[in-house]
Write an enzyme that holds these catalytic residues in place. Structure first.
Site, PDB file in Angstrom:
ATOM      1  N   ASP A 134       0.873  -1.166   0.000  1.00 52.30           N
ATOM      2  CA  ASP A 134       0.000   0.000   0.000  1.00 52.30           C
ATOM      3  C   ASP A 134       0.920   1.230   0.000  1.00 52.30           C
ATOM      4  O   ASP A 134       2.140   1.103   0.176  1.00 52.30           O
ATOM      5  CB  ASP A 134      -0.906  -0.031   1.233  1.00 52.30           C
ATOM      6  CG  ASP A 134      -1.797   1.184   1.318  1.00 52.30           C
ATOM      7  OD1 ASP A 134      -2.455   1.518   0.319  1.00 52.30           O
ATOM      8  OD2 ASP A 134      -1.799   1.825   2.390  1.00 52.30           O
ATOM      9  N   ASP A 171      -0.104   5.259   1.005  1.00 52.45           N
ATOM     10  CA  ASP A 171      -0.346   6.205   2.100  1.00 52.45           C
ATOM     11  C   ASP A 171      -0.415   5.463   3.432  1.00 52.45           C
ATOM     12  O   ASP A 171      -1.189   4.530   3.595  1.00 52.45           O
ATOM     13  CB  ASP A 171      -1.661   6.961   1.879  1.00 52.45           C
ATOM     14  CG  ASP A 171      -1.655   7.786   0.614  1.00 52.45           C
ATOM     15  OD1 ASP A 171      -0.660   8.467   0.349  1.00 52.45           O
ATOM     16  OD2 ASP A 171      -2.664   7.753  -0.129  1.00 52.45           O
ATOM     17  N   ASP A 225      -1.426  -0.934   6.004  1.00 51.59           N
ATOM     18  CA  ASP A 225      -1.558  -0.293   7.313  1.00 51.59           C
ATOM     19  C   ASP A 225      -2.999  -0.242   7.810  1.00 51.59           C
ATOM     20  O   ASP A 225      -3.269   0.402   8.814  1.00 51.59           O
ATOM     21  CB  ASP A 225      -0.998   1.132   7.248  1.00 51.59           C
ATOM     22  CG  ASP A 225      -1.789   2.021   6.298  1.00 51.59           C
ATOM     23  OD1 ASP A 225      -2.671   2.774   6.760  1.00 51.59           O
ATOM     24  OD2 ASP A 225      -1.538   1.959   5.089  1.00 51.59           O
TER      25      ASP A 225
END
Length: 219
Positions: A10, A12, A165
């Site tokens: 991922d 961001d 995250d």
């Protein structure tokens, strides 16, 4: 023990802290509706599920098409100044790449923004594929984008690891049949991630390199 061929990330909250840039663009759109600015924590919890979700939950979604256009027009003005690499990312990606692992990014962030930042942050040469919401029929947590990344890399789900995250990332990986490790550096708290039962909950990004340094296998 399964041989690991590719690691897909991922963006961001996983590779970068881009919340100042995202918050600035959200507040630009809010200002167009005469709404007061949001603080970064209010915006952070809405990041990771795509631009439409972000604006629906931070602006209201009453004029979504125009709000998306406002956001996309404003974001380049803050993209670079409001984004920084998270600790340990540059050296860990370099080490993983040098070990022969193939690296990719699969993010709900529009891919032109991701590509520009990878170039700006001097990571582009390490990343073989960048998949964004434009590249698949459905965004995360549907598996489509992650499956598109696997297809582009020509690897099977069993040969790949997804690192994110958020619970969204865990659900995406599960739907694609890919193992998933997560970091508490983004929109979801550690306890929330733990409850979603990832294959591994890392302490920080450097731990990823330490765990994978033992020969390209993972359990």
């Amino acid at each position: 023990m399964q041989k690991l061929t590719a690691v897909i990330f991922d963006f961001d909250g996983t590779l970068v802290d881009s919340y100042p840039a995202i918050t600035a663009s959200v507040n630009h759109v809010r200002a167009a509706h005469n709404l007061p600015p949001f603080g970064e924590p209010e915006v952070r919890r809405c990041v990771g599920r795509g631009p439409a979700y972000l604006l629906q939950h931070t602006v209201g979604g009453t004029d979504l098409e125009n709000d998306l256009a406002r956001y996309r027009a404003h974001h380049p003005s803050v993209l670079r100044s409001g984004t920084r690499l998270l600790p340990g990312v540059a050296e860990t990606l370099q080490a993983l790449h040098a070990s022969g692992l193939r690296l990719a990014v699969c993010s709900n962030k529009p891919s032109p923004f991701t590509r520009e930042l990878l170039d700006f942050l001097k990571l582009a040469s390490l990343i073989e594929a960048v998949i964004g919401p434009e590249d698949a029929p459905r965004i995360k947590p549907a598996p489509d984008m992650l499956l598109a990344a696997l297809a582009q890399l020509i690897v099977t789900p069993a040969e790949a690891l997804y690192v994110g995250d958020m619970v969204v990332d865990i659900n995406t990986a599960r739907a694609a049949g890919v193992r998933v490790w997560v970091l508490p550096t983004g929109s979801d708290e550690r306890s929330t991630l733990q409850a979603a039962k990832p294959d591994r909950l890392l302490g920080d990004f450097r731990e990823l390199g330490s765990v994978l340094a033992g020969g390209g296998h993972f359990s």
